[in-house]
Write an enzyme that holds these catalytic residues in place. Structure first.
Site, PDB file in Angstrom:
ATOM      1  N   LYS A 159     -21.469 -20.215  -0.186  1.00 29.35           N
ATOM      2  CA  LYS A 159     -22.522 -19.872  -1.142  1.00 29.35           C
ATOM      3  C   LYS A 159     -23.860 -20.261  -0.526  1.00 29.35           C
ATOM      4  O   LYS A 159     -24.442 -21.291  -0.858  1.00 29.35           O
ATOM      5  CB  LYS A 159     -22.288 -20.567  -2.491  1.00 29.35           C
ATOM      6  CG  LYS A 159     -23.287 -20.124  -3.556  1.00 29.35           C
ATOM      7  CD  LYS A 159     -22.877 -20.513  -4.973  1.00 29.35           C
ATOM      8  CE  LYS A 159     -23.971 -20.132  -5.965  1.00 29.35           C
ATOM      9  NZ  LYS A 159     -23.590 -20.274  -7.365  1.00 29.35           N
ATOM     10  N   ARG A 193     -23.451 -24.487 -26.907  1.00 27.45           N
ATOM     11  CA  ARG A 193     -23.042 -24.220 -25.514  1.00 27.45           C
ATOM     12  C   ARG A 193     -21.777 -23.359 -25.503  1.00 27.45           C
ATOM     13  O   ARG A 193     -21.655 -22.404 -24.734  1.00 27.45           O
ATOM     14  CB  ARG A 193     -22.803 -25.530 -24.749  1.00 27.45           C
ATOM     15  CG  ARG A 193     -24.066 -26.340 -24.506  1.00 27.45           C
ATOM     16  CD  ARG A 193     -23.853 -27.459 -23.499  1.00 27.45           C
ATOM     17  NE  ARG A 193     -22.870 -28.456 -23.904  1.00 27.45           N
ATOM     18  CZ  ARG A 193     -23.154 -29.563 -24.587  1.00 27.45           C
ATOM     19  NH1 ARG A 193     -24.402 -29.807 -24.972  1.00 27.45           N
ATOM     20  NH2 ARG A 193     -22.198 -30.430 -24.893  1.00 27.45           N
ATOM     21  N   GLU A 237     -21.465 -24.887  -0.479  1.00 27.93           N
ATOM     22  CA  GLU A 237     -22.836 -24.517  -0.870  1.00 27.93           C
ATOM     23  C   GLU A 237     -23.881 -25.541  -0.437  1.00 27.93           C
ATOM     24  O   GLU A 237     -24.205 -26.464  -1.189  1.00 27.93           O
ATOM     25  CB  GLU A 237     -22.928 -24.323  -2.402  1.00 27.93           C
ATOM     26  CG  GLU A 237     -24.323 -23.915  -2.851  1.00 27.93           C
ATOM     27  CD  GLU A 237     -24.467 -23.770  -4.372  1.00 27.93           C
ATOM     28  OE1 GLU A 237     -25.561 -23.401  -4.810  1.00 27.93           O
ATOM     29  OE2 GLU A 237     -23.498 -24.032  -5.101  1.00 27.93           O
ATOM     30  N   SER A 243     -28.785 -17.119  -6.083  1.00 26.16           N
ATOM     31  CA  SER A 243     -30.058 -16.433  -6.330  1.00 26.16           C
ATOM     32  C   SER A 243     -31.235 -17.401  -6.247  1.00 26.16           C
ATOM     33  O   SER A 243     -32.350 -17.006  -5.895  1.00 26.16           O
ATOM     34  CB  SER A 243     -30.036 -15.717  -7.681  1.00 26.16           C
ATOM     35  OG  SER A 243     -29.620 -16.579  -8.717  1.00 26.16           O
ATOM     36  N   GLY A 244     -31.001 -18.668  -6.577  1.00 22.57           N
ATOM     37  CA  GLY A 244     -31.983 -19.725  -6.322  1.00 22.57           C
ATOM     38  C   GLY A 244     -33.397 -19.513  -6.811  1.00 22.57           C
ATOM     39  O   GLY A 244     -34.354 -19.851  -6.131  1.00 22.57           O
ATOM     40  N   GLY A 245     -33.559 -18.913  -7.983  1.00 28.38           N
ATOM     41  CA  GLY A 245     -34.918 -18.772  -8.522  1.00 28.38           C
ATOM     42  C   GLY A 245     -35.597 -17.452  -8.194  1.00 28.38           C
ATOM     43  O   GLY A 245     -36.740 -17.232  -8.576  1.00 28.38           O
ATOM     44  N   TYR A 282     -30.018 -28.853 -11.462  1.00 31.67           N
ATOM     45  CA  TYR A 282     -28.961 -28.216 -12.253  1.00 31.67           C
ATOM     46  C   TYR A 282     -28.515 -29.143 -13.371  1.00 31.67           C
ATOM     47  O   TYR A 282     -28.136 -30.249 -13.110  1.00 31.67           O
ATOM     48  CB  TYR A 282     -27.753 -27.869 -11.362  1.00 31.67           C
ATOM     49  CG  TYR A 282     -27.946 -26.527 -10.717  1.00 31.67           C
ATOM     50  CD1 TYR A 282     -27.354 -25.400 -11.240  1.00 31.67           C
ATOM     51  CD2 TYR A 282     -28.746 -26.388  -9.600  1.00 31.67           C
ATOM     52  CE1 TYR A 282     -27.535 -24.155 -10.673  1.00 31.67           C
ATOM     53  CE2 TYR A 282     -28.941 -25.160  -9.022  1.00 31.67           C
ATOM     54  CZ  TYR A 282     -28.335 -24.040  -9.565  1.00 31.67           C
ATOM     55  OH  TYR A 282     -28.537 -22.817  -8.986  1.00 31.67           O
ATOM     56  N   ASP A 332     -21.878 -22.717 -14.447  1.00 34.12           N
ATOM     57  CA  ASP A 332     -21.455 -24.116 -14.323  1.00 34.12           C
ATOM     58  C   ASP A 332     -22.618 -25.080 -14.483  1.00 34.12           C
ATOM     59  O   ASP A 332     -22.571 -26.202 -13.997  1.00 34.12           O
ATOM     60  CB  ASP A 332     -20.781 -24.336 -12.971  1.00 34.12           C
ATOM     61  CG  ASP A 332     -21.713 -23.983 -11.805  1.00 34.12           C
ATOM     62  OD1 ASP A 332     -22.513 -23.034 -11.949  1.00 34.12           O
ATOM     63  OD2 ASP A 332     -21.644 -24.641 -10.757  1.00 34.12           O
TER      64      ASP A 332
END
Length: 348
Positions: free
Chosen positions: A217, A45, A175, A259-261, A348, A23
Site C-alpha cells: 500500500k 459508527r 504500508e 489516496s493520502g489526502g 488516523y 479502518d
C-alpha cells in the site's frame, strides 16, 4: 507455503477491483462523523459502516475491506455479522493491526509505529473471527529528513509485522506512507520513496516474508502538498511506476495505492494513468477518504439519505474500478469529487 496465499490473485488482486479502507480508529471515525454533525458513539459508527458494507453490488468493484477491530466484531441491525455481509459479496475481510504512531526518540521529530507486542495472538484471534488479511501503516516524513533511523525503524517494523501476520494465516498489507506534507518537488519524493522501499524489501527478505503472500500500500510519487506546481496524472504515473519497477519484485501480486489526502478525482485520475500500459503487478486502490468523502456528504446521518449515499459509494467505486482497468474518462464528475482533502499532519 505459497499455496495458502494463492487465492490473492483471484480475490483481492482481481481485475477491476480494489480495497475499501474503513479502518479509521474510533477517534478518526469520530472526526468523519463530526463533519456531518453526528456524535462519536458506537451506534453512529456502526450505522455508518453498515451503510458502506451493505451497499448492494459493491463486490463488483471492491475485493477487500479493511476494518477497525470494533467493526470486525460488529453486526448489522438485522443481526448479520459484517464478516458475513462481506463474504456474501465476495469481498475479503481485512483488519488494521497496528497500534498507531508514537514519537521516535533520537529522531528529527519523527514517529514509529507500535503494535508488535501481542501481535501474534491478536492475528490468531482476528483470523478466527474471519479476517484474511491485515494492514500496518507507518509513516515517513520528507520535511523531517527523513532520518536513516526513521526509515530503518519503519522498514524493520513492517517486516516483523508481515512475518507475524503470515505466520498466522493473514496476508499482510505493507504500508510505509510517505506523507504529502512539504514543499519539495516530485524528484525528491522519488528519491525518498526509492530509499524507503529498498529498505522495506531488504528487511522483508531478512525476515523470510513470502513475497507472493503480501500486498503493498504505497503512496503515489507526487510533489509535496505545498509545492508551487501541481503534477499531471501522467507525471505522477511515470514517477510512481519508475519507483515501483526499480524496487518491487514481480512476485508481489498486488499494489493497492493509498489516496493520502488527494481529492477523489485526483486519486482516480492518477490510478487510471498508471494503468495505461501493462504492469507486472495488479495496480489498484486501497482508498479511505477518496471513496468516502461524497458518501458522508450525501448521507448527513439521515436514514432517508442512505440509498443516495450508497449510490455515491458505487459511483466512486466504479470510477476507481474503471481506473484499475485503465478506462476511466472522468466524464460527469461532481465538484465535490474535485475537492482536495489534504490536511497537514493528518493522523488516523
Amino acid at each position: 507455503s505459497a499455496s495458502c496465499f494463492a487465492p490473492l490473485q483471484k480475490t483481492v488482486a482481481s481485475p477491476g477491483r480494489g480495497i475499501l479502507a474503513i479502518d479509521e480508529s474510533s477517534a478518526t471515525c469520530g472526526k468523519r462523523l463530526a463533519s456531518i454533525g453526528l456524535d462519536n458513539t458506537e451506534v453512529n459508527r456502526q450505522a455508518y459502516r453498515q451503510l458502506l458494507l451493505t451497499t448492494a453490488g459493491l463486490g463488483e468493484y471492491i475485493s477487500g475491506a479493511i476494518l477497525f477491530e470494533e467493526t470486525l466484531y460488529q453486526s448489522t441491525t438485522d443481526g448479520k455479522t459484517f464478516v458475513d455481509v462481506l463474504k456474501d459479496q465476495n469481498i475479503m475481510p481485512g483488519i488494521k493491526v497496528d497500534k498507531g504512531l508514537v514519537p521516535l526518540p533520537g529522531s528529527n521529530n519523527e514517529s514509529w509505529c507500535q503494535g508488535l507486542d501481542g501481535l501474534a495472538s491478536r492475528c490468531a484471534e482476528y483470523y478466527k473471527q474471519g479476517a484474511r488479511f491485515a494492514k500496518w501503516r507507518t509513516v515517513v516524513s520528507i520535511p523531517c529528513g527523513p532520518t536513516a533511523l526513521a526509515v530503518k525503524e519503519a522498514a524493520w517494523g513492517l517486516a516483523r509485522y508481515a512475518a507475524i501476520a503470515q505466520d498466522n494465516g493473514l496476508v499482510p498489507i505493507v504500508e510505509p506512507e510517505i506523507l504529502l506534507d512539504g514543499d519539495h518537488g516530485i524528484e525528491r519524493t522519488l528519491e525518498v520513496a526509492e530509499k524507503v522501499w529498498s529498505e522495506v524489501f531488504f528487511y522483508l527478505a531478512e525476515n523470510n516474508v513470502l513475497f507472493e503472500g503480501i500486498l503493498l500500500k504505497p503512496s503515489m510519487v507526487t510533489p509535496g502538498a505545498e509545492h508551487k506546481e501541481k503534477a499531471s496524472p501522467e507525471a505522477i504515473a511515470k514517477n510512481t511506476l519508475t519507483m515501483l519497477r526499480r524496487r518491487v519484485p514481480p512476485a508481489v501480486p498486488g499494489i493497492m495505492f493509498l489516496s493520502g489526502g488527494q481529492s477523489e478525482l485526483e486519486a482516480t485520475m492518477n490510478l487510471n494513468a498508471m494503468n495505461q500500459s501493462a504492469n507486472p503487478w495488479h495496480v489498484s486502490f486501497s482508498y479511505a477518504r477518496a471513496l468516502q468523502n461524497s458518501v458522508l456528504k450525501t448521507w448527513q446521518g439521515q436514514p432517508e439519505n442512505i440509498e443516495a449515499a450508497q449510490k455515491a459509494l458505487l459511483v466512486r467505486a466504479k470510477a476507481n474500478s474503471l481506473a484499475q482497468l485503465g478506462s476511466y474518462t472522468g466524464e460527469g464528475e461532481s465538484d465535490e469529487a474535485k475537492k482536495g482533502m489534504f490536511q497537514k499532519g493528518y493522523t488516523y
